[in-house]
Scaffold this active site. Structure first.
Site, PDB file in Angstrom:
ATOM      1  CD  GLU A 195      -3.060   1.379   2.297  1.00 34.42           C
ATOM      2  OE1 GLU A 195      -3.162   0.374   2.910  1.00 34.42           O
ATOM      3  OE2 GLU A 195      -3.617   2.251   2.214  1.00 34.42           O
ATOM      4  CG  ASN A 251      -5.207   4.690   0.492  1.00 32.49           C
ATOM      5  OD1 ASN A 251      -5.912   4.113   1.072  1.00 32.49           O
ATOM      6  ND2 ASN A 251      -4.132   4.775   0.946  1.00 32.49           N
ATOM      7  CD  GLU A 271      -6.223   0.312  -0.114  1.00 28.75           C
ATOM      8  OE1 GLU A 271      -6.355   0.889   1.028  1.00 28.75           O
ATOM      9  OE2 GLU A 271      -5.187  -0.764  -0.039  1.00 28.75           O
ATOM     10  CG  ASP A 312      -9.129   1.350   2.877  1.00 26.86           C
ATOM     11  OD1 ASP A 312      -8.814   0.377   3.857  1.00 26.86           O
ATOM     12  OD2 ASP A 312      -8.363   2.335   2.838  1.00 26.86           O
ATOM     13  CD  GLU A 347      -6.504  -1.669   6.181  1.00 29.45           C
ATOM     14  OE1 GLU A 347      -5.734  -0.974   5.610  1.00 29.45           O
ATOM     15  OE2 GLU A 347      -7.528  -1.009   6.573  1.00 29.45           O
TER      16      GLU A 347
HETATM   17  P1  C2E Z   1      -5.500   3.745   5.492  1.00 30.85           P
HETATM   18  O1  C2E Z   1      -6.153   3.808   4.137  1.00 30.85           O
HETATM   19  O2  C2E Z   1      -6.672   2.837   6.347  1.00 30.85           O
HETATM   20  O3  C2E Z   1      -4.297   3.009   5.728  1.00 30.85           O
HETATM   21  C1  C2E Z   1      -3.968   2.160   6.586  1.00 30.85           C
HETATM   22  C2  C2E Z   1      -3.261   3.191   8.072  1.00 30.85           C
HETATM   23  O4  C2E Z   1      -3.045   2.017   8.995  1.00 30.85           O
HETATM   24  C3  C2E Z   1      -1.953   3.576   7.756  1.00 30.85           C
HETATM   25  O5  C2E Z   1      -1.849   4.782   8.685  1.00 30.85           O
HETATM   26  C4  C2E Z   1      -0.942   2.644   8.249  1.00 30.85           C
HETATM   27  O6  C2E Z   1       0.225   3.146   8.826  1.00 30.85           O
HETATM   28  C5  C2E Z   1      -1.781   2.174   9.454  1.00 30.85           C
HETATM   29  N1  C2E Z   1      -1.388   0.898   9.990  1.00 30.85           N
HETATM   30  C6  C2E Z   1      -1.071  -0.225   9.169  1.00 30.85           C
HETATM   31  N2  C2E Z   1      -0.955  -1.196   9.890  1.00 30.85           N
HETATM   32  C7  C2E Z   1      -1.234  -1.124  11.110  1.00 30.85           C
HETATM   33  C8  C2E Z   1      -0.869  -1.678  12.373  1.00 30.85           C
HETATM   34  O7  C2E Z   1      -0.581  -2.819  12.473  1.00 30.85           O
HETATM   35  N3  C2E Z   1      -1.359  -0.966  13.438  1.00 30.85           N
HETATM   36  C9  C2E Z   1      -1.760   0.437  13.383  1.00 30.85           C
HETATM   37  N4  C2E Z   1      -1.716   0.884  14.834  1.00 30.85           N
HETATM   38  N5  C2E Z   1      -1.889   0.966  12.363  1.00 30.85           N
HETATM   39  C10 C2E Z   1      -1.403   0.256  11.038  1.00 30.85           C
HETATM   40  P2  C2E Z   1      -1.261   6.115   7.752  1.00 30.85           P
HETATM   41  O8  C2E Z   1      -0.258   5.897   6.806  1.00 30.85           O
HETATM   42  O9  C2E Z   1      -1.090   7.325   8.995  1.00 30.85           O
HETATM   43  O10 C2E Z   1      -2.619   6.639   6.995  1.00 30.85           O
HETATM   44  C11 C2E Z   1      -3.842   7.128   7.414  1.00 30.85           C
HETATM   45  C12 C2E Z   1      -4.672   7.406   6.515  1.00 30.85           C
HETATM   46  O11 C2E Z   1      -4.629   8.376   5.639  1.00 30.85           O
HETATM   47  C13 C2E Z   1      -4.999   6.033   5.594  1.00 30.85           C
HETATM   48  O12 C2E Z   1      -5.717   5.077   6.186  1.00 30.85           O
HETATM   49  C14 C2E Z   1      -5.806   6.725   4.220  1.00 30.85           C
HETATM   50  O13 C2E Z   1      -7.219   6.865   4.633  1.00 30.85           O
HETATM   51  C15 C2E Z   1      -5.151   8.087   4.266  1.00 30.85           C
HETATM   52  N6  C2E Z   1      -4.185   8.195   3.182  1.00 30.85           N
HETATM   53  C16 C2E Z   1      -2.839   7.809   3.478  1.00 30.85           C
HETATM   54  N7  C2E Z   1      -2.252   8.034   2.303  1.00 30.85           N
HETATM   55  C17 C2E Z   1      -3.163   8.611   1.442  1.00 30.85           C
HETATM   56  C18 C2E Z   1      -3.253   8.620  -0.268  1.00 30.85           C
HETATM   57  O14 C2E Z   1      -2.209   8.856  -0.928  1.00 30.85           O
HETATM   58  N8  C2E Z   1      -4.170   9.603  -0.396  1.00 30.85           N
HETATM   59  C19 C2E Z   1      -5.544   9.534   0.348  1.00 30.85           C
HETATM   60  N9  C2E Z   1      -6.624  10.043  -0.272  1.00 30.85           N
HETATM   61  N10 C2E Z   1      -5.496   9.251   1.490  1.00 30.85           N
HETATM   62  C20 C2E Z   1      -4.361   8.935   1.994  1.00 30.85           C
HETATM   63 CA    CA Z   2      -6.174   2.221   2.545  1.00 28.15          CA
HETATM   64 CA    CA Z   3      -7.803   0.920   5.750  1.00 27.95          CA
END
Ligand code: C2E
Ligand code: CA
Ligand code: CA
Ligand code: CA
Length: 282
Positions: free
Chosen positions: A59, A120, A152, A182, A239
């Site tokens: 991802e 995403n 996603e 997602d 996830e």
């Molecule tokens: P998401 O799409 O649900 O992405 C998964 C989030 O869960 C990521 O946070 C990841 O670091 C975190 N995660 C993965 N495995 C674990 C785990 O085992 N434990 C815990 N506690 N967390 C885990 P991140 O990177 O902070 O991203 C947060 C959200 O920001 C994403 O949730 C997504 O909704 C958004 N996002 C990130 N990149 C993009 C992007 O390029 N475009 C858009 N539109 N949204 C983005």
């Molecule tokens: Ca995602």
């Molecule tokens: Ca997710």
């Protein structure tokens, strides 16, 4: 904040103030990052437990460079990116980087010719009539195989403008791009979406996975959701798996693909080859 001493009003204006402050800080961050090539692509592997821990996908998770050393997480800027429309520019740059990785020979040598990149899409992008053309332009620019791109989406993003979003999803799939729902189970997704949306994959939300071992009801629901998804022929990714006990539990339930800290945290794309083998152990 008002100093009237009326508790409710005081609290309310504090919260509005805090939200506005965060939004303008987010916008500053975004503008600074766009000006200095500061949109960073972090990657987190998705692992197939059925195939002995093989990395089958990554991802792409957005980060913004913040000053000399700092890195900003989506929580600090995604809302501002959406409300200002700057998400389009940010995402365009992220997708460009993600597709570059997809066809990078060093990556395909390590992870195979068919590993997938998950990207995403926000509410704004899903209702953009240019979404499909913009996506295909980038895919062609890199000579990438659209079947290796998985987008996603969330239910709430679709509901913002359902007719356009649905049309976009259908067209993306006609090009061979696959679609993942997602955050399934997070409270904003409903079973009707499983019937109505053109989907290839379901990602079961982290909040739903937490405390699974200690909550029998969650376990029953999870078992049924995994079973349902298989009947519907959707790929399932669980996830947010952090603990061995959780991993064992969801594997016993038939989960095939796992994304979570138990295998790896999101990391800068340039660190991946130095840190991750083609198969991972929990
Ligand atoms: P998401 O799409 O649900 O992405 C998964 C989030 O869960 C990521 O946070 C990841 O670091 C975190 N995660 C993965 N495995 C674990 C785990 O085992 N434990 C815990 N506690 N967390 C885990 P991140 O990177 O902070 O991203 C947060 C959200 O920001 C994403 O949730 C997504 O909704 C958004 N996002 C990130 N990149 C993009 C992007 O390029 N475009 C858009 N539109 N949204 C983005
Ligand atoms: Ca995602
Ligand atoms: Ca997710
Ligand atoms: Ca999320």
């Amino acid at each position: 904040a008002s100093g009237t001493g009326v508790g409710g009003i005081h609290y309310y204006s504090d919260e509005l103030y805090e939200r506005a402050r965060r939004a303008s800080r987010g916008e500053q961050l975004i503008r600074a990052a766009l000006a200095c090539d500061g949109v960073l692509c972090f990657l987190q592997p998705i692992v197939s437990v059925r195939e002995g821990g093989r990395v089958v996908a990554f991802e792409a998770l957005m980060r913004l460079r913040d000053g000399e050393e700092g890195i900003a997480l989506p929580g600090a800027f995604i809302e501002a990116a959406e409300s200002t429309g700057l998400i389009h520019q940010l995402s365009q740059q992220l997708i460009d980087k993600a597709l570059h990785i997809l066809v990078d020979p060093a990556f395909t040598d390590r992870f195979g010719q068919d590993f997938v990149i998950n990207i995403n899409l926000s509410r704004h992008q899903l209702k953009d009539v240019m979404l499909v053309d913009d996506m295909m332009t980038l895919i062609h620019k890199h000579g990438a195989d659209p079947r290796r791109v998985n987008l996603e989406i969330t239910e709430s993003a679709v509901l913002a403008e359902p007719a356009i979003a649905l049309r976009n999803l259908v067209r993306l799939r006609e090009h061979g791009i696959s679609i993942a729902l997602d955050d399934f189970g997070s409270g904003y997704s409903s079973l009707s979406q499983l019937c109505e949306l053109p989907l290839d994959c379901i990602k079961i939300d982290r909040r739903f996975v937490m405390d699974l071992e200690h909550e029998p009801r969650k376990r029953h629901v999870m078992t049924s959701v995994i079973d349902l998804c298989r009947r519907l022929e959707f790929r399932v990714v669980v996830e947010g798996v952090e603990e061995c006990a959780t991993l064992r539990t969801v594997c016993d339930m038939g989960a095939e693909q796992i994304q979570g800290f138990i295998y790896a945290r999101p990391m800068p794309s340039q660190d991946v080859l130095g840190r991750l083998n083609a198969t991972l152990l929990p």
